[in-house]
Motif scaffolding. Structure first.
Motif, mmCIF file in Angstrom:
data_model
loop_
_atom_site.group_PDB
_atom_site.id
_atom_site.type_symbol
_atom_site.label_atom_id
_atom_site.label_comp_id
_atom_site.label_asym_id
_atom_site.label_seq_id
_atom_site.Cartn_x
_atom_site.Cartn_y
_atom_site.Cartn_z
ATOM 1 N N PHE A 200 1.432 -1.064 -0.232
ATOM 2 C CA PHE A 200 0.260 -0.170 0.239
ATOM 3 C C PHE A 200 0.521 0.785 0.287
ATOM 4 O O PHE A 200 0.902 2.404 -1.202
ATOM 5 N N ALA A 201 1.822 1.475 0.641
ATOM 6 C CA ALA A 201 2.531 2.352 1.052
ATOM 7 C C ALA A 201 3.874 2.671 0.310
ATOM 8 O O ALA A 201 3.664 3.733 -0.398
ATOM 9 N N SER A 202 3.939 1.001 -0.652
ATOM 10 C CA SER A 202 5.128 1.857 -1.208
ATOM 11 C C SER A 202 4.148 1.740 -2.849
ATOM 12 O O SER A 202 4.512 2.926 -4.015
ATOM 13 N N ALA A 203 4.087 -0.222 -3.823
ATOM 14 C CA ALA A 203 3.122 -0.229 -4.212
ATOM 15 C C ALA A 203 2.501 0.981 -5.334
ATOM 16 O O ALA A 203 2.278 1.851 -5.965
ATOM 17 N N ILE A 204 1.491 0.417 -4.515
ATOM 18 C CA ILE A 204 0.196 1.012 -5.059
ATOM 19 C C ILE A 204 0.653 2.808 -4.289
ATOM 20 O O ILE A 204 -0.177 3.650 -5.420
ATOM 21 N N GLY A 205 0.426 3.103 -3.234
ATOM 22 C CA GLY A 205 1.066 4.473 -3.354
ATOM 23 C C GLY A 205 2.561 5.196 -4.376
ATOM 24 O O GLY A 205 1.148 6.102 -4.929
ATOM 25 N N PHE A 206 3.113 4.460 -4.988
ATOM 26 C CA PHE A 206 3.311 5.267 -6.225
ATOM 27 C C PHE A 206 2.930 5.187 -7.126
ATOM 28 O O PHE A 206 3.321 5.995 -8.353
ATOM 29 N N LEU A 207 2.000 4.250 -7.828
ATOM 30 C CA LEU A 207 1.249 4.182 -8.520
ATOM 31 C C LEU A 207 -0.066 5.204 -8.427
ATOM 32 O O LEU A 207 -0.201 6.147 -9.340
ATOM 33 N N ILE A 208 -0.506 5.995 -7.962
ATOM 34 C CA ILE A 208 -1.571 6.686 -7.319
ATOM 35 C C ILE A 208 -0.652 8.309 -7.692
ATOM 36 O O ILE A 208 -1.097 9.191 -8.178
ATOM 37 N N TYR A 209 0.415 8.485 -6.936
ATOM 38 C CA TYR A 209 1.502 8.986 -7.522
ATOM 39 C C TYR A 209 2.296 9.881 -8.674
ATOM 40 O O TYR A 209 1.941 10.705 -9.046
ATOM 41 N N PHE A 210 2.517 8.518 -9.404
ATOM 42 C CA PHE A 210 2.148 8.809 -11.066
ATOM 43 C C PHE A 210 1.191 9.275 -11.400
ATOM 44 O O PHE A 210 1.555 9.995 -12.113
ATOM 45 N N ASP A 211 -0.423 8.856 -11.111
ATOM 46 C CA ASP A 211 -1.129 9.406 -11.714
ATOM 47 C C ASP A 211 -1.477 10.720 -11.233
ATOM 48 O O ASP A 211 -1.257 11.736 -12.266
ATOM 49 N N LEU A 212 -1.453 10.984 -10.038
ATOM 50 C CA LEU A 212 -1.651 12.628 -9.999
ATOM 51 C C LEU A 212 -0.149 13.360 -10.142
ATOM 52 O O LEU A 212 -0.908 15.214 -10.408
ATOM 53 N N LEU A 213 0.560 12.991 -10.699
ATOM 54 C CA LEU A 213 1.923 13.971 -11.454
ATOM 55 C C LEU A 213 1.689 14.191 -12.387
ATOM 56 O O LEU A 213 1.674 15.427 -12.789
ATOM 57 N N ASP A 214 0.439 14.118 -13.368
ATOM 58 C CA ASP A 214 -0.017 13.560 -14.389
ATOM 59 C C ASP A 214 -0.643 15.295 -14.152
ATOM 60 O O ASP A 214 -0.584 15.573 -15.299
ATOM 61 N N ARG A 215 -1.443 15.105 -12.804
ATOM 62 C CA ARG A 215 -2.985 16.675 -13.110
ATOM 63 C C ARG A 215 -2.225 17.197 -12.391
ATOM 64 O O ARG A 215 -2.414 18.585 -11.936
ATOM 65 N N LEU A 216 -1.257 17.210 -11.906
ATOM 66 C CA LEU A 216 -0.833 18.164 -10.361
ATOM 67 C C LEU A 216 0.953 18.376 -10.780
ATOM 68 O O LEU A 216 1.556 17.095 -10.897
ATOM 69 N N GLY A 217 1.091 19.489 -10.321
ATOM 70 C CA GLY A 217 2.770 20.068 -10.548
ATOM 71 C C GLY A 217 3.588 20.198 -9.165
ATOM 72 O O GLY A 217 3.054 18.840 -8.159
ATOM 73 N N ALA A 218 4.716 20.068 -9.796
ATOM 74 C CA ALA A 218 5.383 19.677 -8.847
ATOM 75 C C ALA A 218 5.046 20.686 -7.292
ATOM 76 O O ALA A 218 5.462 19.806 -6.047
ATOM 77 N N VAL A 219 4.533 21.631 -6.954
ATOM 78 C CA VAL A 219 4.502 22.115 -5.753
ATOM 79 C C VAL A 219 3.115 21.597 -5.217
ATOM 80 O O VAL A 219 2.985 21.318 -3.960
ATOM 81 N N GLU A 220 2.589 20.567 -6.060
ATOM 82 C CA GLU A 220 1.078 20.506 -5.259
ATOM 83 C C GLU A 220 1.143 19.741 -4.857
ATOM 84 O O GLU A 220 0.497 18.767 -4.070
ATOM 85 N N ILE A 221 1.705 18.592 -5.548
ATOM 86 C CA ILE A 221 2.231 17.144 -5.320
ATOM 87 C C ILE A 221 3.038 17.475 -4.216
ATOM 88 O O ILE A 221 3.011 16.579 -3.217
ATOM 89 N N ASN A 222 3.331 18.037 -3.865
ATOM 90 C CA ASN A 222 4.502 18.286 -2.622
ATOM 91 C C ASN A 222 4.047 18.581 -1.428
ATOM 92 O O ASN A 222 4.060 18.214 0.010
ATOM 93 N N LEU A 223 2.562 18.929 -1.319
ATOM 94 C CA LEU A 223 1.130 18.912 -0.529
ATOM 95 C C LEU A 223 0.618 17.472 0.264
ATOM 96 O O LEU A 223 0.240 17.459 1.651
ATOM 97 N N VAL A 224 1.086 16.870 -0.203
ATOM 98 C CA VAL A 224 0.984 15.444 -0.007
ATOM 99 C C VAL A 224 1.710 15.519 1.633
ATOM 100 O O VAL A 224 1.374 14.758 2.968
ATOM 101 N N SER A 225 2.864 16.001 1.507
ATOM 102 C CA SER A 225 3.448 15.872 2.499
ATOM 103 C C SER A 225 3.149 16.885 4.068
ATOM 104 O O SER A 225 3.530 16.036 5.020
ATOM 105 N N TYR A 226 2.442 17.478 3.713
ATOM 106 C CA TYR A 226 1.562 18.181 4.985
ATOM 107 C C TYR A 226 0.594 17.710 5.229
ATOM 108 O O TYR A 226 -0.040 18.573 6.164
#
Length: 311
Positions: free
Chosen positions: A229-255
């Protein structure tokens, strides 16, 4: 459902990555830290490689630049990051660890100004960087109990900070390497190479061995959750969102992730979030907003549109 797809995926990703800190703390009761991290990426790396073979036509690195990219990613973003994190989390609460790791986007901007010629750190950017460090200092105070030694309080949090430091440095250095490798392939091989490095580190640590693992249901659940979940599926979701959200937006996950780290740490491990922990988080987030103020103001209308339109 389509309308809120991006919001849902964003929250799921934050939940997976936030609750991972709780799963690490739980698993450390049964598995030596670096070996635990290595086993996690044995599994995650194989799953990610299978996915890379399925979705790309470049499932393995070929050129020297591509192997260099994988080597840097595996050494810094997987092996160093997770070795420091897993050792540090033995004495660092889940929420505190997640907040310290959320310093990574701030550190990444700082390293970018050093290693990437096109980047420049403004006075406001320097202030944002310093605010991030102040937030971590406040966080250290919030987790220092009376009568506790430096070894049991500050040093574990310093190790978590070194994890964020390693990840940020790796993310910037990989941008300097000229290589066109699909991100899925790069992640898969970095995971596998990083896992191999962590096995070597684990062998070199006298306190770690496979015989020290207690294969309880909780230990297996922690490995499975972190790997799948945290690695394999998490990164797949990350890749999907990366196409829609820029670097600033995806960094908001950290917060957003620290909120889930705090909730799951409280629910499963009885961890307590102190007021100073909340203050430290707010200071770190303020530093990020100050450092990225221009990008945030420029991207805010698009962030709102993307999150609500389902594009």
């Amino acid at each position: 459902m389509t309308r809120y797809r991006n919001v849902l995926l964003f929250v799921i990703l934050a939940a997976f990555w936030g609750s991972a800190f709780m799963a690490i703390r739980a698993g450390l009761e049964f598995i030596p830290p670096v070996l635990f991290a290595a086993i996690r990426y044995d599994v995650a790396g194989v799953l990610m490689l299978a996915y890379a073979i399925y979705v790309t036509d470049r499932w393995r690195p070929r050129t020297r630049g591509e192997w260099t990219l994988v080597l840097v990613g595996g050494a810094l973003m997987i092996a160093a990051y997770h070795s420091f994190l897993f050792i540090g989390e033995r004495r660092t609460p889940s929420a505190a660890a997640a907040i310290i790791v959320s310093l990574s986007p701030i550190l990444t901007s700082g390293f970018a100004r050093i290693f990437l010629p096109s980047e420049r750190l403004t006075p406001a950017g320097i202030a944002g960087l310093l605010l991030g460090f102040v937030g971590v200092a406040v966080l250290s105070l919030s987790n220092s109990g009376s009568g506790e030694s430096l070894t049991t309080t500050v040093i574990p949090q310093l190790l978590v900070f070194l994890a964020a430091f390693s990840f940020a440095l790796g993310s910037v250095l990989t941008q300097r390497i000229e290589a066109e490798l699909p991100i899925e392939t790069m992640e898969a091989w970095s995971m596998l190479l990083g896992a191999l490095m962590m096995h070597a580190i684990s062998v070199a640590r006298p306190s770690e061995s496979f015989s020290a693992i207690r294969w309880t249901p909780d230990a297996i659940a922690a490995i499975a959750y972190l790997s799948i979940f945290a690695s394999a599926i998490g990164f797949l979701i990350y890749f999907d969102l990366l196409d829609r959200l820029g670097a600033v937006e995806i960094n908001l996950v950290s917060y957003v992730a620290p909120l889930f780290a705090a909730l799951t740490g409280w629910y499963f491990l009885d961890e307590v979030v102190t007021p100073l922990t909340v203050v430290g988080f707010c200071i770190v987030f303020a530093g990020f907003c100050l450092l990225k103020r221009n990008a945030i103001s420029r991207e805010l209308p698009r962030i709102t549109g993307v999150f609500t339109s389902g594009r």
